[in-house]
Design a protein around this motif. Structure first.
Motif, PDB file in Angstrom:
ATOM      1  N   SER A   1      -5.728   9.571  -0.415  1.00  0.00           N
ATOM      2  CA  SER A   1      -6.139   9.803   1.100  1.00  0.00           C
ATOM      3  C   SER A   1      -4.922   9.919   1.997  1.00  0.00           C
ATOM      4  N   LEU A   2      -5.336  10.343   3.184  1.00  0.00           N
ATOM      5  CA  LEU A   2      -4.224  10.500   4.302  1.00  0.00           C
ATOM      6  C   LEU A   2      -5.116  10.293   5.670  1.00  0.00           C
ATOM      7  N   THR A   3      -4.516   9.305   6.230  1.00  0.00           N
ATOM      8  CA  THR A   3      -5.233   8.989   7.750  1.00  0.00           C
ATOM      9  C   THR A   3      -4.036   9.345   8.746  1.00  0.00           C
ATOM     10  N   LEU A   4      -4.496  10.136   9.781  1.00  0.00           N
ATOM     11  CA  LEU A   4      -3.437  10.636  11.075  1.00  0.00           C
ATOM     12  C   LEU A   4      -4.202  10.238  12.210  1.00  0.00           C
ATOM     13  N   GLY A   5      -3.463   9.715  13.068  1.00  0.00           N
ATOM     14  CA  GLY A   5      -3.747   9.481  14.235  1.00  0.00           C
ATOM     15  C   GLY A   5      -3.159  10.258  15.110  1.00  0.00           C
ATOM     16  N   LEU A   6      -3.722  10.711  16.369  1.00  0.00           N
ATOM     17  CA  LEU A   6      -3.020  11.308  17.499  1.00  0.00           C
ATOM     18  C   LEU A   6      -3.961  11.380  18.706  1.00  0.00           C
ATOM     19  N   PRO A   7      -3.501  11.553  19.871  1.00  0.00           N
ATOM     20  CA  PRO A   7      -4.202  11.569  21.304  1.00  0.00           C
ATOM     21  C   PRO A   7      -4.723  13.035  20.951  1.00  0.00           C
ATOM     22  N   ASP A   8      -6.066  13.133  21.763  1.00  0.00           N
ATOM     23  CA  ASP A   8      -6.660  14.518  21.847  1.00  0.00           C
ATOM     24  C   ASP A   8      -5.861  15.487  22.495  1.00  0.00           C
ATOM     25  N   THR A   9      -5.096  15.156  23.334  1.00  0.00           N
ATOM     26  CA  THR A   9      -4.314  16.193  24.325  1.00  0.00           C
ATOM     27  C   THR A   9      -3.648  16.901  22.967  1.00  0.00           C
ATOM     28  N   TYR A  10      -3.268  16.538  21.956  1.00  0.00           N
ATOM     29  CA  TYR A  10      -1.951  17.081  21.048  1.00  0.00           C
ATOM     30  C   TYR A  10      -2.826  17.696  19.832  1.00  0.00           C
ATOM     31  N   VAL A  11      -4.178  17.598  19.905  1.00  0.00           N
ATOM     32  CA  VAL A  11      -4.618  18.142  18.502  1.00  0.00           C
ATOM     33  C   VAL A  11      -4.663  19.706  18.499  1.00  0.00           C
ATOM     34  N   ALA A  12      -4.847  20.427  19.553  1.00  0.00           N
ATOM     35  CA  ALA A  12      -4.508  21.891  19.487  1.00  0.00           C
ATOM     36  C   ALA A  12      -3.169  22.302  19.194  1.00  0.00           C
ATOM     37  N   THR A  13      -2.326  21.625  19.956  1.00  0.00           N
ATOM     38  CA  THR A  13      -0.926  21.790  19.985  1.00  0.00           C
ATOM     39  C   THR A  13      -0.156  21.558  18.486  1.00  0.00           C
ATOM     40  N   LEU A  14      -0.326  20.541  18.182  1.00  0.00           N
ATOM     41  CA  LEU A  14       0.465  20.054  16.942  1.00  0.00           C
ATOM     42  C   LEU A  14      -0.436  20.182  15.420  1.00  0.00           C
ATOM     43  N   LEU A  15      -1.565  19.947  15.559  1.00  0.00           N
ATOM     44  CA  LEU A  15      -2.432  19.720  14.318  1.00  0.00           C
ATOM     45  C   LEU A  15      -3.185  21.037  14.121  1.00  0.00           C
ATOM     46  N   THR A  16      -3.665  21.915  14.926  1.00  0.00           N
ATOM     47  CA  THR A  16      -4.195  22.913  14.513  1.00  0.00           C
ATOM     48  C   THR A  16      -3.569  24.084  13.528  1.00  0.00           C
ATOM     49  N   GLU A  17      -2.329  24.320  13.927  1.00  0.00           N
ATOM     50  CA  GLU A  17      -1.423  25.415  13.254  1.00  0.00           C
ATOM     51  C   GLU A  17      -0.967  24.856  11.681  1.00  0.00           C
ATOM     52  N   VAL A  18      -1.101  23.489  11.402  1.00  0.00           N
ATOM     53  CA  VAL A  18      -0.649  22.890  10.143  1.00  0.00           C
ATOM     54  C   VAL A  18      -1.961  22.843   9.590  1.00  0.00           C
ATOM     55  N   LEU A  19      -3.311  22.475   9.940  1.00  0.00           N
ATOM     56  CA  LEU A  19      -4.129  22.022   9.260  1.00  0.00           C
ATOM     57  C   LEU A  19      -4.675  22.979   8.090  1.00  0.00           C
ATOM     58  N   ASP A  20      -4.646  24.212   8.140  1.00  0.00           N
ATOM     59  CA  ASP A  20      -4.947  24.987   7.047  1.00  0.00           C
ATOM     60  C   ASP A  20      -4.117  24.908   6.016  1.00  0.00           C
ATOM     61  N   GLU A  21      -2.896  24.740   6.161  1.00  0.00           N
ATOM     62  CA  GLU A  21      -1.981  24.824   5.194  1.00  0.00           C
ATOM     63  C   GLU A  21      -1.967  23.367   4.258  1.00  0.00           C
ATOM     64  N   LEU A  22      -2.397  22.129   5.003  1.00  0.00           N
ATOM     65  CA  LEU A  22      -2.521  21.021   4.794  1.00  0.00           C
ATOM     66  C   LEU A  22      -3.789  20.966   3.605  1.00  0.00           C
ATOM     67  N   VAL A  23      -4.827  21.589   4.122  1.00  0.00           N
ATOM     68  CA  VAL A  23      -5.980  21.304   3.307  1.00  0.00           C
ATOM     69  C   VAL A  23      -5.877  22.261   2.148  1.00  0.00           C
ATOM     70  N   ALA A  24      -5.443  23.612   2.443  1.00  0.00           N
ATOM     71  CA  ALA A  24      -5.019  24.331   1.059  1.00  0.00           C
ATOM     72  C   ALA A  24      -4.067  24.035   0.299  1.00  0.00           C
ATOM     73  N   GLY A  25      -2.939  23.393   0.661  1.00  0.00           N
ATOM     74  CA  GLY A  25      -1.916  22.700  -0.196  1.00  0.00           C
ATOM     75  C   GLY A  25      -2.407  21.551  -1.002  1.00  0.00           C
ATOM     76  N   PHE A  26      -3.181  20.752  -0.493  1.00  0.00           N
ATOM     77  CA  PHE A  26      -3.467  19.386  -1.076  1.00  0.00           C
ATOM     78  C   PHE A  26      -5.118  19.307  -1.149  1.00  0.00           C
ATOM     79  N   PRO A  27      -5.693  20.235  -2.043  1.00  0.00           N
ATOM     80  CA  PRO A  27      -7.151  20.086  -2.124  1.00  0.00           C
ATOM     81  C   PRO A  27      -7.825  18.944  -2.432  1.00  0.00           C
ATOM     82  N   ASP A  28      -6.907  18.026  -3.268  1.00  0.00           N
ATOM     83  CA  ASP A  28      -7.611  16.675  -3.860  1.00  0.00           C
ATOM     84  C   ASP A  28      -7.073  15.700  -2.904  1.00  0.00           C
ATOM     85  N   THR A  29      -6.566  15.829  -1.615  1.00  0.00           N
ATOM     86  CA  THR A  29      -6.598  14.706  -0.759  1.00  0.00           C
ATOM     87  C   THR A  29      -7.642  14.711   0.405  1.00  0.00           C
ATOM     88  N   ASN A  30      -8.013  13.487   0.641  1.00  0.00           N
ATOM     89  CA  ASN A  30      -9.268  13.247   1.746  1.00  0.00           C
ATOM     90  C   ASN A  30      -8.489  12.904   3.019  1.00  0.00           C
TER      91      ASN A  30
END
Length: 300
Positions: free
Chosen positions: A91-120
């Motif tokens: 499991s991986l729990t990440l916290g961040l302000p809503d202000t930075y979701v689009a800037t910092l998370l969106t561009e890496v989310l697809d790689e993270l989910v695809a690269g670690f399919p067994d991680t919640n």
């Protein structure tokens, strides 16, 4: 002891503004919600809510209980998060302000989910102060927090830097109003704190017309022309910057740092941390690179 389910319904009614809306949110009938509040009032021995034509309002005792109810529910969530994190190495729990979701998370989310399919992956959106408390309580593995909000605490890797701006619509009737109507995030937001300090410093009367924990709501309110609001430069598309010449002071640079929790990061956490640090290094190198010389008019 207060029943946690009753407290959750009580908070939902306050946030939703009516028994009917709260019933939809918790998946119960309005009569069942009414019975829950009756039971809670019996446990408290006090009247907590008053119904009226404009919805529901809190009594004085209700306001006092609301503060504690939110803390009780939050403590339960933190305890649950901590236990889940300890149970699952995947499991991986990440916290961040809503202000930075689009800037910092969106561009890496697809790689993270695809690269670690067994991680919640669990993403917690909150203000920097609240995220730091969750990190210290072992409820988060990683947190992206705004340095300014933490009193200039420079621990952790700097992963993002940008300007904050005062934003308004191209056609903005709000600018002609006194007090100035503004839209702000909830308490704990760096933008809320800075904006209020700045407006007080220039003695500009204002009123908080819209409050939300979602940046999309703030942007929509600004785009309507009914309010102005502070936003990061990366989220200004379609909006106009208000300048010091118009009476809006400049924000200090907004620095976002990556902090890690107490437990050893799972592989997905290690990858995400390295990815965010590498992204920051690439952005920094690009901004420092000298501009290419303009071609000479005598070049062949």
């Amino acid at each position: 002891m207060f029943d946690q389910d009753l407290l959750r319904t009580f908070v939902t009614i306050v946030d939703a503004g009516s028994f009917a809306a709260a019933a939809d949110a918790v998946g119960r009938t309005p009569s069942a919600v009414s019975m829950q509040i009756k039971r809670l009032e019996e446990q408290a021995g006090r009247r907590l809510l008053v119904r009226g034509a404009q919805g529901v309002r809190l009594t004085g005792d209700g306001e006092m209980l609301l503060v504690h109810a939110r803390e009780i529910l939050r403590a339960h969530e933190i305890a649950f998060d901590a236990m889940m994190n300890e149970r699952s190495a995947r499991s991986l729990t990440l916290g961040l302000p809503d202000t930075y979701v689009a800037t910092l998370l969106t561009e890496v989310l697809d790689e993270l989910v695809a690269g670690f399919p067994d991680t919640n992956l669990r993403v917690v959106v909150d203000g920097s102060g609240a995220l730091m408390r969750r990190l210290e309580e072992a409820a988060l593995d990683l947190a992206l927090v705004t340095e300014y909000q933490l009193g200039g605490d420079e621990r952790g890797e700097l992963v993002h830097l940008e300007r904050g701006l005062w934003a308004c619509a191209e056609d903005c009737p709000a600018l002609a109003l006194t007090p100035l109507p503004v839209a702000l995030m909830f308490e704990g937001s760096v933008f809320r704190r800075l904006a209020q300090e700045m407006l007080r410093a220039v003695a500009r009367p204002y009123r908080i017309a819209v409050t939300s924990n979602a940046e999309t709501v703030i942007r929509a309110a600004v785009a309507s022309g009914a309010v102005v609001a502070p936003l990061p430069e990366s989220r200004m598309a379609g909006l106009r910057e208000l300048t010091p010449e118009e009476g809006f002071p400049r924000f200090p640079p907004l620095k976002v740092r990556l902090r890690t929790g107490r437990r050893r990061l799972p592989p997905a956490g290690e990858w995400l941390a390295q990815r965010l640090i590498a992204r920051a290094a690439a952005v920094d190198a690009a901004t420092k690179a000298p501009a290419a010389p303009a071609p000479s008019e005598f070049s062949p």
